[in-house]
Motif scaffolding. Sequence first.
Motif, PDB file in Angstrom:
ATOM      1  N   PHE A 247       0.827  -1.210   0.000  1.00 59.69           N
ATOM      2  CA  PHE A 247       0.000   0.000   0.000  1.00 59.69           C
ATOM      3  C   PHE A 247       0.862   1.261   0.000  1.00 59.69           C
ATOM      4  CE2 PHE A 247      -2.012   3.197   2.793  1.00 59.69           C
ATOM      5  CZ  PHE A 247      -3.101   3.528   2.010  1.00 59.69           C
ATOM      6  N   PHE A 248       1.795   1.336   0.936  1.00 59.29           N
ATOM      7  CA  PHE A 248       2.605   2.528   1.124  1.00 59.29           C
ATOM      8  C   PHE A 248       3.757   2.606   0.131  1.00 59.29           C
ATOM      9  CE2 PHE A 248       6.299   4.397   3.429  1.00 59.29           C
ATOM     10  CZ  PHE A 248       5.874   5.703   3.425  1.00 59.29           C
ATOM     11  N   LYS A 249       4.351   1.469  -0.189  1.00 64.68           N
ATOM     12  CA  LYS A 249       5.566   1.466  -0.995  1.00 64.68           C
ATOM     13  C   LYS A 249       5.302   1.560  -2.492  1.00 64.68           C
ATOM     14  CE  LYS A 249       7.857  -1.367   2.423  1.00 64.68           C
ATOM     15  NZ  LYS A 249       8.281  -2.729   2.752  1.00 64.68           N
ATOM     16  N   ILE A 250       4.233   0.957  -2.970  1.00 62.79           N
ATOM     17  CA  ILE A 250       3.993   0.943  -4.416  1.00 62.79           C
ATOM     18  C   ILE A 250       2.633   1.525  -4.787  1.00 62.79           C
ATOM     19  CG2 ILE A 250       3.781  -0.515  -6.460  1.00 62.79           C
ATOM     20  CD1 ILE A 250       5.716  -2.457  -5.175  1.00 62.79           C
ATOM     21  N   GLY A 251       1.580   1.129  -4.090  1.00 64.79           N
ATOM     22  CA  GLY A 251       0.225   1.518  -4.480  1.00 64.79           C
ATOM     23  C   GLY A 251      -0.012   3.020  -4.499  1.00 64.79           C
ATOM     24  N   MET A 252       0.209   3.664  -3.381  1.00 65.90           N
ATOM     25  CA  MET A 252      -0.018   5.118  -3.308  1.00 65.90           C
ATOM     26  C   MET A 252       0.940   5.904  -4.208  1.00 65.90           C
ATOM     27  SD  MET A 252      -2.616   5.997  -1.461  1.00 65.90           S
ATOM     28  CE  MET A 252      -2.358   7.658  -0.883  1.00 65.90           C
TER      29      MET A 252
ATOM     30  N   ALA B 108      -0.231   5.635  -7.789  1.00 57.86           N
ATOM     31  CA  ALA B 108      -1.474   6.359  -8.051  1.00 57.86           C
ATOM     32  C   ALA B 108      -1.243   7.859  -8.135  1.00 57.86           C
ATOM     33  CB  ALA B 108      -2.502   6.040  -6.970  1.00 57.86           C
ATOM     34  N   VAL B 109      -0.419   8.381  -7.229  1.00 56.51           N
ATOM     35  CA  VAL B 109      -0.227   9.834  -7.168  1.00 56.51           C
ATOM     36  C   VAL B 109       0.819  10.318  -8.164  1.00 56.51           C
ATOM     37  CG1 VAL B 109       0.442  11.757  -5.672  1.00 56.51           C
ATOM     38  CG2 VAL B 109      -0.927   9.896  -4.754  1.00 56.51           C
ATOM     39  N   LEU B 110       1.981   9.682  -8.155  1.00 55.74           N
ATOM     40  CA  LEU B 110       3.106  10.193  -8.938  1.00 55.74           C
ATOM     41  C   LEU B 110       3.115   9.709 -10.383  1.00 55.74           C
ATOM     42  CD1 LEU B 110       5.863   9.778  -6.203  1.00 55.74           C
ATOM     43  CD2 LEU B 110       4.583  11.841  -6.795  1.00 55.74           C
ATOM     44  N   VAL B 111       2.716   8.477 -10.622  1.00 55.91           N
ATOM     45  CA  VAL B 111       2.786   7.932 -11.980  1.00 55.91           C
ATOM     46  C   VAL B 111       1.513   8.239 -12.761  1.00 55.91           C
ATOM     47  CG1 VAL B 111       3.033   5.818 -13.348  1.00 55.91           C
ATOM     48  CG2 VAL B 111       4.389   6.117 -11.270  1.00 55.91           C
ATOM     49  N   PHE B 112       0.367   7.847 -12.218  1.00 54.40           N
ATOM     50  CA  PHE B 112      -0.889   8.007 -12.942  1.00 54.40           C
ATOM     51  C   PHE B 112      -1.590   9.335 -12.660  1.00 54.40           C
ATOM     52  CE2 PHE B 112      -0.877   3.201 -12.788  1.00 54.40           C
ATOM     53  CZ  PHE B 112      -0.442   3.074 -14.097  1.00 54.40           C
ATOM     54  N   LYS B 113      -1.106  10.098 -11.702  1.00 55.73           N
ATOM     55  CA  LYS B 113      -1.652  11.427 -11.383  1.00 55.73           C
ATOM     56  C   LYS B 113      -3.157  11.386 -11.074  1.00 55.73           C
ATOM     57  CE  LYS B 113       2.146  13.748 -12.876  1.00 55.73           C
ATOM     58  NZ  LYS B 113       3.262  13.273 -12.134  1.00 55.73           N
ATOM     59  N   PHE B 114      -3.563  10.395 -10.293  1.00 60.19           N
ATOM     60  CA  PHE B 114      -4.965  10.305  -9.895  1.00 60.19           C
ATOM     61  C   PHE B 114      -5.295  11.440  -8.940  1.00 60.19           C
ATOM     62  CE2 PHE B 114      -6.327   5.589 -10.399  1.00 60.19           C
ATOM     63  CZ  PHE B 114      -6.068   5.665 -11.751  1.00 60.19           C
TER      64      PHE B 114
ATOM     65  N   THR C 103      -9.246   3.642  -4.569  1.00 63.87           N
ATOM     66  CA  THR C 103      -8.614   2.498  -5.211  1.00 63.87           C
ATOM     67  C   THR C 103      -7.581   1.835  -4.313  1.00 63.87           C
ATOM     68  OG1 THR C 103      -8.899   3.623  -7.328  1.00 63.87           O
ATOM     69  CG2 THR C 103      -7.441   1.727  -7.300  1.00 63.87           C
ATOM     70  N   THR C 104      -6.718   2.624  -3.694  1.00 70.45           N
ATOM     71  CA  THR C 104      -5.665   2.040  -2.855  1.00 70.45           C
ATOM     72  C   THR C 104      -6.240   1.445  -1.572  1.00 70.45           C
ATOM     73  OG1 THR C 104      -5.182   4.203  -1.885  1.00 70.45           O
ATOM     74  CG2 THR C 104      -3.826   3.501  -3.753  1.00 70.45           C
ATOM     75  N   CYS C 105      -7.205   2.103  -0.987  1.00 70.57           N
ATOM     76  CA  CYS C 105      -7.801   1.563   0.246  1.00 70.57           C
ATOM     77  C   CYS C 105      -8.568   0.276  -0.012  1.00 70.57           C
ATOM     78  CB  CYS C 105      -8.711   2.600   0.904  1.00 70.57           C
ATOM     79  SG  CYS C 105      -7.823   3.935   1.685  1.00 70.57           S
ATOM     80  N   LEU C 106      -9.270   0.204  -1.126  1.00 70.16           N
ATOM     81  CA  LEU C 106      -9.978  -1.036  -1.449  1.00 70.16           C
ATOM     82  C   LEU C 106      -9.003  -2.198  -1.628  1.00 70.16           C
ATOM     83  CD1 LEU C 106     -12.807   0.076  -3.902  1.00 70.16           C
ATOM     84  CD2 LEU C 106     -13.042  -0.825  -1.587  1.00 70.16           C
ATOM     85  N   GLY C 107      -7.892  -1.947  -2.286  1.00 71.15           N
ATOM     86  CA  GLY C 107      -6.895  -3.002  -2.454  1.00 71.15           C
ATOM     87  C   GLY C 107      -6.296  -3.433  -1.136  1.00 71.15           C
ATOM     88  N   SER C 108      -5.956  -2.478  -0.311  1.00 79.32           N
ATOM     89  CA  SER C 108      -5.335  -2.782   0.982  1.00 79.32           C
ATOM     90  C   SER C 108      -6.293  -3.506   1.921  1.00 79.32           C
ATOM     91  CB  SER C 108      -4.851  -1.478   1.621  1.00 79.32           C
ATOM     92  OG  SER C 108      -4.279  -1.711   2.868  1.00 79.32           O
TER      93      SER C 108
ATOM     94  N   TYR D 253      -1.251  10.564   0.720  1.00 78.36           N
ATOM     95  CA  TYR D 253      -1.616  11.283  -0.500  1.00 78.36           C
ATOM     96  C   TYR D 253      -1.105  12.714  -0.468  1.00 78.36           C
ATOM     97  CZ  TYR D 253      -4.216  13.593  -4.157  1.00 78.36           C
ATOM     98  OH  TYR D 253      -4.534  14.335  -5.261  1.00 78.36           O
ATOM     99  N   PHE D 254      -1.358  13.416   0.621  1.00 77.50           N
ATOM    100  CA  PHE D 254      -0.955  14.820   0.672  1.00 77.50           C
ATOM    101  C   PHE D 254       0.558  14.987   0.710  1.00 77.50           C
ATOM    102  CE2 PHE D 254      -5.394  15.307   2.154  1.00 77.50           C
ATOM    103  CZ  PHE D 254      -5.815  16.100   1.097  1.00 77.50           C
ATOM    104  N   ILE D 255       1.262  14.051   1.315  1.00 79.25           N
ATOM    105  CA  ILE D 255       2.737  14.102   1.282  1.00 79.25           C
ATOM    106  C   ILE D 255       3.233  13.887  -0.146  1.00 79.25           C
ATOM    107  CG2 ILE D 255       4.830  12.882   1.999  1.00 79.25           C
ATOM    108  CD1 ILE D 255       3.437  12.420   4.712  1.00 79.25           C
ATOM    109  N   LEU D 256       2.713  12.860  -0.810  1.00 76.14           N
ATOM    110  CA  LEU D 256       3.143  12.583  -2.185  1.00 76.14           C
ATOM    111  C   LEU D 256       2.707  13.691  -3.140  1.00 76.14           C
ATOM    112  CD1 LEU D 256       2.449   8.758  -2.377  1.00 76.14           C
ATOM    113  CD2 LEU D 256       4.675   9.884  -2.303  1.00 76.14           C
ATOM    114  N   TYR D 257       1.543  14.260  -2.917  1.00 85.52           N
ATOM    115  CA  TYR D 257       1.085  15.360  -3.766  1.00 85.52           C
ATOM    116  C   TYR D 257       2.000  16.577  -3.604  1.00 85.52           C
ATOM    117  CZ  TYR D 257      -2.056  18.640  -6.042  1.00 85.52           C
ATOM    118  OH  TYR D 257      -2.588  19.582  -6.899  1.00 85.52           O
ATOM    119  N   ALA D 258       2.392  16.862  -2.368  1.00 86.66           N
ATOM    120  CA  ALA D 258       3.325  17.983  -2.141  1.00 86.66           C
ATOM    121  C   ALA D 258       4.668  17.710  -2.802  1.00 86.66           C
ATOM    122  CB  ALA D 258       3.510  18.193  -0.637  1.00 86.66           C
TER     123      ALA D 258
END
Length: 155
Positions: free
Chosen positions: A20-25, A28-34, A42-47, A144-149
């Motif tokens: 969840f923390f290492k790849i999923g989020m 989602a945020v950095l690669v696919f720009k969700f 999406t990430t919470c449902l998977g986790s 999310y907010f850390i990765l978005y920043a």
Amino acid sequence: MTQLEILKYLSIFLASTLFFFKIGMPMAVLVFKFHFIKCVVTTCLGSISTFIVSYLMSDKILVWVKKRRLNNQKKIKRFLKFKSARKILNVKSKFGMWGILILTPILLSNPLGAFLVRKFYKKPVAFVFSALAIITVIWAHIIYFILYAISLAVN
């Protein structure tokens, strides 16, 4: 919805099942720009889905381990000498069930966290699932907010 979008959702869901923390989020945020809602859902449902499946299967795993334990007492003692096993037992003794639940999405994998909670604590299933769901959603917001920043700082 195109096939490419479905593959994006599916890849994030599958990545979040174990990491969840290492790849999923990050994916989602950095690669696919969700945006926020897509990413968190999406990430919470998977986790959470992996935690539920692992938690329900852990009884069968514990029965299997118990049968093997009778034959392999020496191997288990050697296993407990490893640092990772000692760290897990320290988390269990210091922080209890809540420590394991809080660390599961970010440091432990979901199957490992589910197994530990099921082995050491016999709480009602609904309580454990709802507690982990709330914790996972809180972590998803924070991450999310850390990765978005970070993504804004890089661009």
